[in-house]
Design a protein around this motif. Structure first.
Motif, PDB file in Angstrom:
ATOM      1  N   ASP A  47       7.697  54.480  92.327  1.00 26.00           N
ATOM      2  CA  ASP A  47       8.542  55.676  92.323  1.00 26.00           C
ATOM      3  C   ASP A  47      10.020  55.302  92.169  1.00 26.00           C
ATOM      4  N   THR A  48      10.463  54.301  92.924  1.00 25.71           N
ATOM      5  CA  THR A  48      11.863  53.856  92.835  1.00 25.71           C
ATOM      6  C   THR A  48      12.142  53.258  91.466  1.00 25.71           C
ATOM      7  N   LEU A  49      11.203  52.473  90.972  1.00 26.48           N
ATOM      8  CA  LEU A  49      11.368  51.875  89.647  1.00 26.48           C
ATOM      9  C   LEU A  49      11.492  52.967  88.587  1.00 26.48           C
ATOM     10  N   ASP A  50      10.711  54.017  88.722  1.00 25.91           N
ATOM     11  CA  ASP A  50      10.773  55.141  87.779  1.00 25.91           C
ATOM     12  C   ASP A  50      12.130  55.838  87.855  1.00 25.91           C
ATOM     13  N   LYS A  51      12.651  56.038  89.058  1.00 27.33           N
ATOM     14  CA  LYS A  51      13.965  56.682  89.219  1.00 27.33           C
ATOM     15  C   LYS A  51      15.057  55.857  88.536  1.00 27.33           C
ATOM     16  N   ILE A  52      14.982  54.551  88.690  1.00 25.47           N
ATOM     17  CA  ILE A  52      15.977  53.669  88.060  1.00 25.47           C
ATOM     18  C   ILE A  52      15.815  53.702  86.542  1.00 25.47           C
ATOM     19  N   ALA A  53      14.572  53.722  86.083  1.00 24.59           N
ATOM     20  CA  ALA A  53      14.318  53.803  84.633  1.00 24.59           C
ATOM     21  C   ALA A  53      14.919  55.075  84.058  1.00 24.59           C
ATOM     22  N   VAL A  54      14.696  56.191  84.719  1.00 24.38           N
ATOM     23  CA  VAL A  54      15.236  57.475  84.250  1.00 24.38           C
ATOM     24  C   VAL A  54      16.766  57.427  84.250  1.00 24.38           C
ATOM     25  N   ALA A  55      17.332  56.815  85.267  1.00 27.20           N
ATOM     26  CA  ALA A  55      18.795  56.701  85.341  1.00 27.20           C
ATOM     27  C   ALA A  55      19.352  55.892  84.174  1.00 27.20           C
ATOM     28  N   LEU A  56      18.533  54.996  83.638  1.00 26.48           N
ATOM     29  CA  LEU A  56      18.953  54.171  82.493  1.00 26.48           C
ATOM     30  C   LEU A  56      18.495  54.766  81.158  1.00 26.48           C
ATOM     31  N   GLY A  57      17.966  55.985  81.198  1.00 24.81           N
ATOM     32  CA  GLY A  57      17.530  56.633  79.967  1.00 24.81           C
ATOM     33  C   GLY A  57      16.207  56.125  79.438  1.00 24.81           C
ATOM     34  N   CYS A  58      15.378  55.610  80.332  1.00 28.52           N
ATOM     35  CA  CYS A  58      14.076  55.074  79.941  1.00 28.52           C
ATOM     36  C   CYS A  58      12.969  55.872  80.623  1.00 28.52           C
ATOM     37  N   GLU A  59      11.765  55.642  80.183  1.00 29.68           N
ATOM     38  CA  GLU A  59      10.608  56.212  80.857  1.00 29.68           C
ATOM     39  C   GLU A  59       9.535  55.156  80.963  1.00 29.68           C
ATOM     40  N   ILE A  60       8.760  55.252  82.016  1.00 31.88           N
ATOM     41  CA  ILE A  60       7.640  54.344  82.213  1.00 31.88           C
ATOM     42  C   ILE A  60       6.395  55.117  81.806  1.00 31.88           C
ATOM     43  N   ALA A  61       5.608  54.544  80.903  1.00 31.47           N
ATOM     44  CA  ALA A  61       4.438  55.256  80.398  1.00 31.47           C
ATOM     45  C   ALA A  61       3.239  54.317  80.299  1.00 31.47           C
ATOM     46  N   VAL A  62       2.068  54.903  80.321  1.00 33.66           N
ATOM     47  CA  VAL A  62       0.831  54.168  80.113  1.00 33.66           C
ATOM     48  C   VAL A  62       0.370  54.466  78.698  1.00 33.66           C
ATOM     49  N   LYS A  63       0.122  53.410  77.965  1.00 33.06           N
ATOM     50  CA  LYS A  63      -0.321  53.571  76.580  1.00 33.06           C
ATOM     51  C   LYS A  63      -1.696  52.922  76.444  1.00 33.06           C
ATOM     52  N   PRO A  64      -2.713  53.701  76.137  1.00 31.75           N
ATOM     53  CA  PRO A  64      -4.052  53.125  75.991  1.00 31.75           C
ATOM     54  C   PRO A  64      -4.094  52.080  74.875  1.00 31.75           C
ATOM     55  N   LYS A  65      -4.828  51.007  75.124  1.00 35.58           N
ATOM     56  CA  LYS A  65      -4.991  49.972  74.109  1.00 35.58           C
ATOM     57  C   LYS A  65      -5.979  50.414  73.031  1.00 35.58           C
ATOM     58  N   GLN A  66      -6.947  51.244  73.450  1.00 32.01           N
ATOM     59  CA  GLN A  66      -7.963  51.743  72.528  1.00 32.01           C
ATOM     60  C   GLN A  66      -8.121  53.233  72.744  1.00 32.01           C
ATOM     61  N   SER A  67      -8.619  53.898  71.719  1.00 33.66           N
ATOM     62  CA  SER A  67      -8.919  55.322  71.869  1.00 33.66           C
ATOM     63  C   SER A  67     -10.133  55.451  72.786  1.00 33.66           C
ATOM     64  N   PRO A  68     -10.276  56.587  73.443  1.00 28.04           N
ATOM     65  CA  PRO A  68     -11.468  56.782  74.281  1.00 28.04           C
ATOM     66  C   PRO A  68     -12.771  56.599  73.493  1.00 28.04           C
ATOM     67  N   LYS A  69     -12.778  57.070  72.260  1.00 23.01           N
ATOM     68  CA  LYS A  69     -13.982  56.948  71.431  1.00 23.01           C
ATOM     69  C   LYS A  69     -14.320  55.475  71.161  1.00 23.01           C
ATOM     70  N   ALA A  70     -13.298  54.680  70.815  1.00 21.16           N
ATOM     71  CA  ALA A  70     -13.527  53.263  70.535  1.00 21.16           C
ATOM     72  C   ALA A  70     -13.979  52.526  71.795  1.00 21.16           C
ATOM     73  N   LEU A  71     -13.385  52.863  72.922  1.00 18.23           N
ATOM     74  CA  LEU A  71     -13.762  52.226  74.183  1.00 18.23           C
ATOM     75  C   LEU A  71     -15.197  52.590  74.567  1.00 18.23           C
ATOM     76  N   TYR A  72     -15.560  53.849  74.379  1.00 23.54           N
ATOM     77  CA  TYR A  72     -16.926  54.304  74.650  1.00 23.54           C
ATOM     78  C   TYR A  72     -17.914  53.561  73.749  1.00 23.54           C
ATOM     79  N   GLN A  73     -17.611  53.476  72.458  1.00 21.14           N
ATOM     80  CA  GLN A  73     -18.506  52.789  71.520  1.00 21.14           C
ATOM     81  C   GLN A  73     -18.673  51.313  71.891  1.00 21.14           C
ATOM     82  N   ALA A  74     -17.586  50.680  72.325  1.00 17.91           N
ATOM     83  CA  ALA A  74     -17.659  49.276  72.742  1.00 17.91           C
ATOM     84  C   ALA A  74     -18.550  49.124  73.971  1.00 17.91           C
ATOM     85  N   GLN A  75     -18.485  50.094  74.884  1.00 18.36           N
ATOM     86  CA  GLN A  75     -19.330  50.039  76.084  1.00 18.36           C
ATOM     87  C   GLN A  75     -20.793  50.259  75.723  1.00 18.36           C
TER      88      GLN A  75
END
Length: 124
Positions: A47-75
């Motif tokens: 939470d604190t890291l996110d507040k500092i990121a926003v203060a610096l004009g950044c955002e913290i995000a999660v970006k999937p490495k694979q699409s859900p469909k590709a991950l499902y097919q691999a499984q």
């Protein structure tokens, strides 16, 4: 590990902006000591890291490495291969290993069978 990667990017942003700790603290709504601890590598909350990121004009995000469909097919592929490997191993113990074309057919059949299962069951 991910916090150190984020912190590395935030340090670059801080340097590029030439923004002092005091300004970051004010914009983030945290204390100056917290900002200094953050940039010196001390453990802080996300939470604190996110507040500092926003203060610096950044955002913290999660970006999937694979699409859900590709991950499902691999499984599905993984589960099917596990089933076929068990059959091959058991057959080899009985000295009756199936040929590669039979193995391919078993793999296709296992994938079709698994694809019919509820999606939540293939992750077990």
């Amino acid at each position: 590990m991910f916090k150190s990667l984020i912190l590395s990017e935030l340090k670059k942003q801080k340097e590029a902006l030439s923004i002092p700790y005091e300004a970051i603290a004010s914009r983030a709504g945290v204390g100056v000591a917290t900002v200094k601890r953050t940039f010196s590598g001390h453990d802080i909350s996300l939470d604190t890291l996110d507040k500092i990121a926003v203060a610096l004009g950044c955002e913290i995000a999660v970006k999937p490495k694979q699409s859900p469909k590709a991950l499902y097919q691999a499984q599905v592929e993984k589960k099917a291969q596990e089933i076929v490997n068990r059959v091959i191993h058991t057959s080899a113990l009985e000295d009756q290993s199936p040929r590669s074309e039979a193995q391919s057919k078993m793999l296709s059949q296992a994938k079709a069978m698994i694809a019919k299962m509820p999606k939540s069951q293939i992750w077990a």
